[in-house]
Write a protein that holds these residues in place. Structure first.
Motif, short mmCIF file in Angstrom:
data_model
loop_
_atom_site.label_atom_id
_atom_site.label_comp_id
_atom_site.label_asym_id
_atom_site.label_seq_id
_atom_site.Cartn_x
_atom_site.Cartn_y
_atom_site.Cartn_z
N GLY A 178 19.11 29.07 24.39
CA GLY A 178 19.68 30.74 24.82
C GLY A 178 19.88 30.72 26.19
N ALA A 179 19.08 30.17 27.22
CA ALA A 179 19.32 30.27 28.45
C ALA A 179 20.79 29.70 29.01
CB ALA A 179 18.21 29.50 29.15
N PHE A 180 20.94 28.41 28.27
CA PHE A 180 22.27 27.67 28.55
C PHE A 180 23.34 28.60 28.27
CE2 PHE A 180 25.54 24.89 27.47
CZ PHE A 180 25.68 24.09 28.68
N PHE A 181 23.19 29.38 26.92
CA PHE A 181 24.15 30.03 26.50
C PHE A 181 24.57 31.37 27.48
CE2 PHE A 181 25.40 34.11 24.17
CZ PHE A 181 26.90 33.53 23.83
N VAL A 182 23.48 31.91 28.12
CA VAL A 182 23.44 33.04 28.93
C VAL A 182 24.22 32.58 30.23
CG1 VAL A 182 22.38 34.73 30.48
CG2 VAL A 182 21.73 34.30 28.27
N ALA A 183 23.93 31.43 30.90
CA ALA A 183 24.44 30.92 31.88
C ALA A 183 25.87 30.31 31.88
CB ALA A 183 23.87 29.56 32.39
N LEU A 184 26.34 29.85 30.68
CA LEU A 184 27.96 29.76 30.29
C LEU A 184 28.54 30.87 30.52
CD1 LEU A 184 29.91 27.65 29.01
CD2 LEU A 184 29.14 28.16 26.77
N ARG A 185 27.90 31.96 29.72
CA ARG A 185 28.88 33.14 29.97
C ARG A 185 28.79 33.65 31.18
NH1 ARG A 185 31.91 34.18 27.66
NH2 ARG A 185 31.97 36.31 27.37
N ILE A 186 28.10 33.52 32.15
CA ILE A 186 27.90 33.94 33.38
C ILE A 186 28.89 33.30 34.05
CG2 ILE A 186 26.73 33.98 35.81
CD1 ILE A 186 24.12 34.81 33.94
N PHE A 187 28.93 31.86 34.15
CA PHE A 187 29.85 31.14 34.67
C PHE A 187 31.38 31.46 34.37
CE2 PHE A 187 26.47 28.63 36.20
CZ PHE A 187 26.93 27.72 36.94
N ASN A 188 31.48 31.85 33.15
CA ASN A 188 32.90 32.10 32.72
C ASN A 188 33.13 33.59 32.71
OD1 ASN A 188 33.31 29.52 32.10
ND2 ASN A 188 32.69 29.60 30.09
N SER A 189 32.72 34.55 33.52
CA SER A 189 32.80 35.97 33.33
C SER A 189 33.42 36.20 34.91
CB SER A 189 31.42 36.44 33.03
OG SER A 189 30.51 36.33 34.38
N PRO A 190 33.87 37.29 34.98
CA PRO A 190 34.39 37.97 36.05
C PRO A 190 33.23 38.06 37.26
CG PRO A 190 35.33 39.40 34.59
CD PRO A 190 34.36 38.33 33.64
N PHE A 191 32.00 38.30 36.79
CA PHE A 191 30.76 38.31 37.32
C PHE A 191 30.64 37.13 38.18
CE2 PHE A 191 26.09 37.58 37.74
CZ PHE A 191 25.87 38.45 38.86
N GLY A 192 30.60 35.82 37.31
CA GLY A 192 30.52 34.63 38.01
C GLY A 192 31.52 34.12 38.85
N LEU A 193 32.93 34.38 38.78
CA LEU A 193 33.91 34.38 39.34
C LEU A 193 33.84 34.96 40.82
CD1 LEU A 193 36.84 33.14 39.57
CD2 LEU A 193 37.84 35.31 38.97
N LYS A 194 33.19 36.28 40.92
CA LYS A 194 32.84 37.10 42.26
C LYS A 194 31.74 36.13 42.92
CE LYS A 194 34.21 41.63 40.23
NZ LYS A 194 33.70 42.93 39.81
N LEU A 195 30.92 35.70 42.21
CA LEU A 195 29.91 34.78 42.71
C LEU A 195 30.42 33.73 43.46
CD1 LEU A 195 26.78 35.04 40.33
CD2 LEU A 195 27.28 36.55 42.17
N ARG A 196 31.41 32.92 42.95
CA ARG A 196 32.20 31.74 43.60
C ARG A 196 32.75 32.35 44.80
NH1 ARG A 196 32.93 30.62 37.91
NH2 ARG A 196 31.97 28.74 37.33
N ALA A 197 33.27 33.55 44.58
CA ALA A 197 34.03 34.00 45.75
C ALA A 197 33.10 34.21 46.76
CB ALA A 197 34.86 35.18 45.34
N ILE A 198 32.01 34.76 46.76
CA ILE A 198 30.95 34.76 47.71
C ILE A 198 30.72 33.51 48.48
CG2 ILE A 198 28.40 35.59 48.24
CD1 ILE A 198 29.19 37.75 45.98
N LYS A 199 30.40 32.65 47.69
CA LYS A 199 30.23 31.31 48.15
C LYS A 199 31.39 30.58 48.85
CE LYS A 199 28.79 26.58 46.49
NZ LYS A 199 28.60 25.62 45.54
#
Length: 386
Positions: free
Chosen positions: A193-214
């Motif tokens: 379940g934790a991996f699934f949530v992380a996968l959704r975060i990585f592939n979401s616009p939210f995850g893209l914004k986090l990568r942009a911050i980095k």
């Protein structure tokens, strides 16, 4: 390869679930198929996945994540003592309380960035550790730690008419004790379940914004984008993952102590993430599994184990190899891990996942050469005059 399509995500989750649920089978040849170690693989895998959401995606390095691990453990233990021996309220309580604590810590620490952020998280985590040992002794029971007793209230169990068993109380899931393989499979389901949530975060616009911050936070600021709310949410999510891992530690071993909040535990999850590959989905899991394998299996090797392994060699060569290798096994497993970490950082900055990617590309290129050894003839296009 991006994993942004629903079909690919479903395939990744199916493969991941099969790999995790069959760990007792394929880990047997490595001597790591016993439940206690498998539970640690799953629990610290969750811890590393959560840390990777903050560090791997945003680049913000926290040296205090063990504080959330400890808070999750204490919250789960108090749920067992005050409410019920059922693991579900304990896990839920550990995640929520850790999330609230992470919201408070993140609100303070995210006012700074870089090394100042890291030092702030380390300082607040050490404050939490020292408070658990001294000031908060009525809640944490100090250096002795919290454990289950027959005199615990367990209000929900009393209301439900659950008769406490004789002897030391244990945690359970609707009557199924969370020891041995049942405990591992409960942790395994939580890991999936934790991996699934992380996968959704990585592939979401939210995850893209986090990568942009980095990538370049300064440019984002020039565009009018405010990264602080996104960083705060990432910090809270990461703390909740750590709280889940802390709660699962108590589920499988009903004891909560302040030692889980030490800075060494925070440093361990940093090593797990960097060793496996920060910013990747599977990398932190590989790092967590490798470090826990070294800690529990590789550390048990001794000179006699090496003699047995090299017994087919002549005596002189056998004794020479045992003499050279013995300092790196047993109590010297930290030395081996340190050498491995240095090699990874120097030659594979992207962690073990970078090594796997390089090896995959090498195998693919060699396969392509073997399939077309003479090479395809390239015919330059002829110019056509109008």
């Amino acid at each position: 390869m991006t994993l942004d399509s629903p079909r690919r995500e479903a395939l990744v989750m199916a493969v991941f679930a099969v790999v995790i649920l069959t760990m007792p089978l394929w880990m047997a040849p490595f001597g790591a198929s016993y439940p206690d170690l498998l539970q640690k693989f799953a629990i610290y895998g969750i811890f590393a996945i959560g840390f990777n959401i903050l560090f791997g995606l945003t680049g913000y390095l926290s040296f205090g994540h063990a504080a959330f691990l400890g808070v999750g453990s204490y919250a789960a233990m108090w749920s067992f003592k005050a409410l019920s021996a059922n693991v579900l309220p304990a896990v839920l309580g550990g995640v929520l309380i850790s999330g609230l604590f992470a919201a408070l810590i993140g609100y303070v620490c995210l006012r700074r960035s870089g090394i100042y952020f890291s030092i702030l998280t380390l300082a607040l985590a050490q404050m939490s550790y020292n408070m658990a040992y001294s000031v908060l002794t009525p809640i944490t029971n100090g250096e002795t730690g919290l454990k289950l007793t027959q005199t615990d209230a367990r209000v929900f169990d009393q209301l439900a008419g659950v008769v406490p068993e004789a002897g030391l109380p244990s945690t359970s899931l609707f009557g199924l004790e969370m020891t041995g393989y049942p405990g591992f499979y409960f942790c395994a389901v939580a890991l999936i379940g934790a991996f699934f949530v992380a996968l959704r975060i990585f592939n979401s616009p939210f995850g893209l914004k986090l990568r942009a911050i980095k990538s370049n936070q300064t440019r984002l600021l020039y565009t009018g984008f405010n990264p602080k709310p996104h960083l705060w949410v990432a910090f809270i999510l990461s703390g909740m993952y750590a709280g889940l891992a802390g709660a699962l530690l108590v589920v499988t071993d009903p004891l909560a102590g302040a030692e889980r909040m030490q800075w060494t535990a925070s440093g361990e999850v940093v090593l797990m993430t960097i060793l496996g590959g920060a910013g990747t989905l599977v990398g932190p899991l590989l790092g967590a599994g490798l470090i826990k394998y070294f800690e529990n299996i590789f550390s048990s090797f001794n000179a006699q184990t090496l003699h047995d392994a090299f017994s087919f060699l002549p005596d002189f060569l056998e004794n020479t190899l045992v003499f050279l290798i013995s300092p790196f096994v047993g109590h010297g497993w930290h030395l081996t891990l340190g050498v491995l970490f240095m090699l990874v950082v120097i030659f594979l900055p992207g962690g073990l996942m970078e090594g796997i990617r390089r090896l995959t590309r090498l195998v693919k290129a060699r396969r392509d050469r073997n399939s077309d050894p003479e090479g395809a003839a390239v015919v330059p296009p002829s110019s056509v005059e109008g």
